[in-house]
Scaffold this motif. Structure first.
Motif, PDB file in Angstrom:
ATOM      1  N   GLY A 123       0.835  -1.205   0.000  1.00  0.00           N
ATOM      2  CA  GLY A 123       0.000   0.000   0.000  1.00  0.00           C
ATOM      3  C   GLY A 123       0.865   1.247   0.000  1.00  0.00           C
ATOM      4  N   THR A 124       0.677   2.080   1.019  1.00  0.00           N
ATOM      5  CA  THR A 124       1.460   3.309   1.141  1.00  0.00           C
ATOM      6  C   THR A 124       2.571   3.189   2.173  1.00  0.00           C
ATOM      7  N   ILE A 125       2.806   1.992   2.676  1.00  0.00           N
ATOM      8  CA  ILE A 125       3.799   1.787   3.733  1.00  0.00           C
ATOM      9  C   ILE A 125       5.171   1.531   3.120  1.00  0.00           C
ATOM     10  N   ASP A 126       6.128   2.348   3.491  1.00  0.00           N
ATOM     11  CA  ASP A 126       7.523   2.156   3.114  1.00  0.00           C
ATOM     12  C   ASP A 126       8.254   1.480   4.267  1.00  0.00           C
ATOM     13  N   ALA A 127       9.470   1.027   4.012  1.00  0.00           N
ATOM     14  CA  ALA A 127      10.272   0.441   5.086  1.00  0.00           C
ATOM     15  C   ALA A 127      10.641   1.502   6.119  1.00  0.00           C
ATOM     16  N   ARG A 128      10.681   2.774   5.688  1.00  0.00           N
ATOM     17  CA  ARG A 128      10.980   3.858   6.634  1.00  0.00           C
ATOM     18  C   ARG A 128       9.821   4.122   7.579  1.00  0.00           C
ATOM     19  N   ASP A 129       8.606   3.692   7.218  1.00  0.00           N
ATOM     20  CA  ASP A 129       7.429   3.924   8.058  1.00  0.00           C
ATOM     21  C   ASP A 129       7.257   2.867   9.139  1.00  0.00           C
ATOM     22  N   VAL A 130       7.862   1.716   8.961  1.00  0.00           N
ATOM     23  CA  VAL A 130       7.721   0.618   9.922  1.00  0.00           C
ATOM     24  C   VAL A 130       8.833   0.737  10.952  1.00  0.00           C
ATOM     25  N   LEU A 158      10.998  -0.423  14.291  1.00  0.00           N
ATOM     26  CA  LEU A 158      11.435  -1.709  14.818  1.00  0.00           C
ATOM     27  C   LEU A 158      10.568  -2.139  16.003  1.00  0.00           C
ATOM     28  N   ASP A 159      10.025  -1.166  16.748  1.00  0.00           N
ATOM     29  CA  ASP A 159       9.097  -1.491  17.841  1.00  0.00           C
ATOM     30  C   ASP A 159       7.827  -2.132  17.304  1.00  0.00           C
ATOM     31  N   ASP A 160       7.383  -1.688  16.119  1.00  0.00           N
ATOM     32  CA  ASP A 160       6.190  -2.286  15.516  1.00  0.00           C
ATOM     33  C   ASP A 160       6.436  -3.744  15.153  1.00  0.00           C
ATOM     34  N   LEU A 161       7.642  -4.061  14.721  1.00  0.00           N
ATOM     35  CA  LEU A 161       7.959  -5.452  14.400  1.00  0.00           C
ATOM     36  C   LEU A 161       8.108  -6.298  15.655  1.00  0.00           C
ATOM     37  N   ASN A 196       6.763  -5.596  18.855  1.00  0.00           N
ATOM     38  CA  ASN A 196       5.571  -5.652  19.696  1.00  0.00           C
ATOM     39  C   ASN A 196       4.273  -5.781  18.912  1.00  0.00           C
ATOM     40  N   GLY A 197       4.306  -5.613  17.624  1.00  0.00           N
ATOM     41  CA  GLY A 197       3.095  -5.613  16.812  1.00  0.00           C
ATOM     42  C   GLY A 197       2.606  -4.188  16.596  1.00  0.00           C
ATOM     43  N   PHE A 198       1.808  -4.018  15.565  1.00  0.00           N
ATOM     44  CA  PHE A 198       1.263  -2.695  15.252  1.00  0.00           C
ATOM     45  C   PHE A 198       0.179  -2.344  16.268  1.00  0.00           C
ATOM     46  N   ALA A 199       0.060  -1.078  16.597  1.00  0.00           N
ATOM     47  CA  ALA A 199      -0.948  -0.629  17.557  1.00  0.00           C
ATOM     48  C   ALA A 199      -2.346  -0.896  17.001  1.00  0.00           C
ATOM     49  N   ALA A 200      -3.258  -1.222  17.889  1.00  0.00           N
ATOM     50  CA  ALA A 200      -4.614  -1.601  17.481  1.00  0.00           C
ATOM     51  C   ALA A 200      -5.407  -0.432  16.919  1.00  0.00           C
ATOM     52  N   ASP A 201      -5.070   0.782  17.304  1.00  0.00           N
ATOM     53  CA  ASP A 201      -5.846   1.934  16.851  1.00  0.00           C
ATOM     54  C   ASP A 201      -5.313   2.572  15.574  1.00  0.00           C
ATOM     55  N   ARG A 202      -4.265   2.024  14.980  1.00  0.00           N
ATOM     56  CA  ARG A 202      -3.682   2.610  13.771  1.00  0.00           C
ATOM     57  C   ARG A 202      -4.099   1.824  12.538  1.00  0.00           C
ATOM     58  N   THR A 203      -4.370   2.553  11.458  1.00  0.00           N
ATOM     59  CA  THR A 203      -4.714   1.932  10.180  1.00  0.00           C
ATOM     60  C   THR A 203      -3.470   1.911   9.286  1.00  0.00           C
ATOM     61  N   ALA A 238       5.573  -9.964   7.376  1.00  0.00           N
ATOM     62  CA  ALA A 238       4.325 -10.598   6.948  1.00  0.00           C
ATOM     63  C   ALA A 238       3.513 -11.065   8.145  1.00  0.00           C
ATOM     64  N   TRP A 239       4.174 -11.587   9.159  1.00  0.00           N
ATOM     65  CA  TRP A 239       3.481 -12.070  10.358  1.00  0.00           C
ATOM     66  C   TRP A 239       2.811 -10.923  11.095  1.00  0.00           C
ATOM     67  N   ARG A 240       3.512  -9.819  11.289  1.00  0.00           N
ATOM     68  CA  ARG A 240       2.938  -8.676  12.018  1.00  0.00           C
ATOM     69  C   ARG A 240       1.827  -8.004  11.219  1.00  0.00           C
ATOM     70  N   LEU A 241       1.987  -7.905   9.899  1.00  0.00           N
ATOM     71  CA  LEU A 241       0.920  -7.328   9.086  1.00  0.00           C
ATOM     72  C   LEU A 241      -0.311  -8.225   9.082  1.00  0.00           C
TER      73      LEU A 241
END
Length: 146
Positions: A26-33, A35-38, A40-47, A100-103
């Motif tokens: 989509g619109t997600i670059d590697a710069r947007d992800v 390391l905390d998101d990988l 702990n997982g992405f926050a539940a309130d973020r799209t 892929a697992w976190r997404l």
């Protein structure tokens, strides 16, 4: 290693490095992800749009990991080290797998229903995945005989 394996690994390293700055999904670059998101997982309130709209610093984003992987594959190409090549390939596969697992963990319904629009124009993911897979195949080629 054979000469064309060196060349293939060099091309793969360049493709992986360029893929670090392209859209992954989509619109997600590697710069947007981050390391905390990988970890702990992405926050539940973020799209996906919100994740793609906020850019993390380069030192705390997935892009630095991808660039390190590209550097490892480049060093393997320059010095002819299969061990470095395998390290880079395994690290690249691990990064792709964790992403892929976190997404899938957070956005599984959206990815299943809208995968064609999300993967359309994801040339960063194609370069990263293709570079890692071609490097994997080229490392499986046996050494030349003495």
């Amino acid at each position: 290693m054979r000469t064309f394996v060196h060349l293939l690994l060099f091309v793969c390293a360049v493709a992986i490095a360029v893929g670090a700055f392209g859209p992954l999904i989509g619109t997600i670059d590697a710069r947007d992800v981050r390391l905390d998101d990988l970890r702990n997982g992405f926050a539940a309130d973020r799209t996906l749009e919100q994740i793609g709209g906020t850019s993390a610093s380069l030192t705390s984003s997935l892009a630095i990991v991808v660039l390190v992987i590209a550097a490892i594959v480049l060093l393997a190409a320059l010095f002819g080290s299969k061990a470095l090549g395998w390290l880079g390939v395994l690290a690249g596969l691990a990064v792709l797998g964790v992403l892929a697992w976190r997404l899938d963990e957070r956005f599984d319904d959206q990815l299943r229903n809208d995968y064609r629009n999300l993967l359309d124009g994801a040339w960063g993911l194609y370069l990263l995945g293709g570079g890692v897979l071609i490097a994997l195949v080229s490392l499986l080629i046996p050494r030349e005989r003495a």
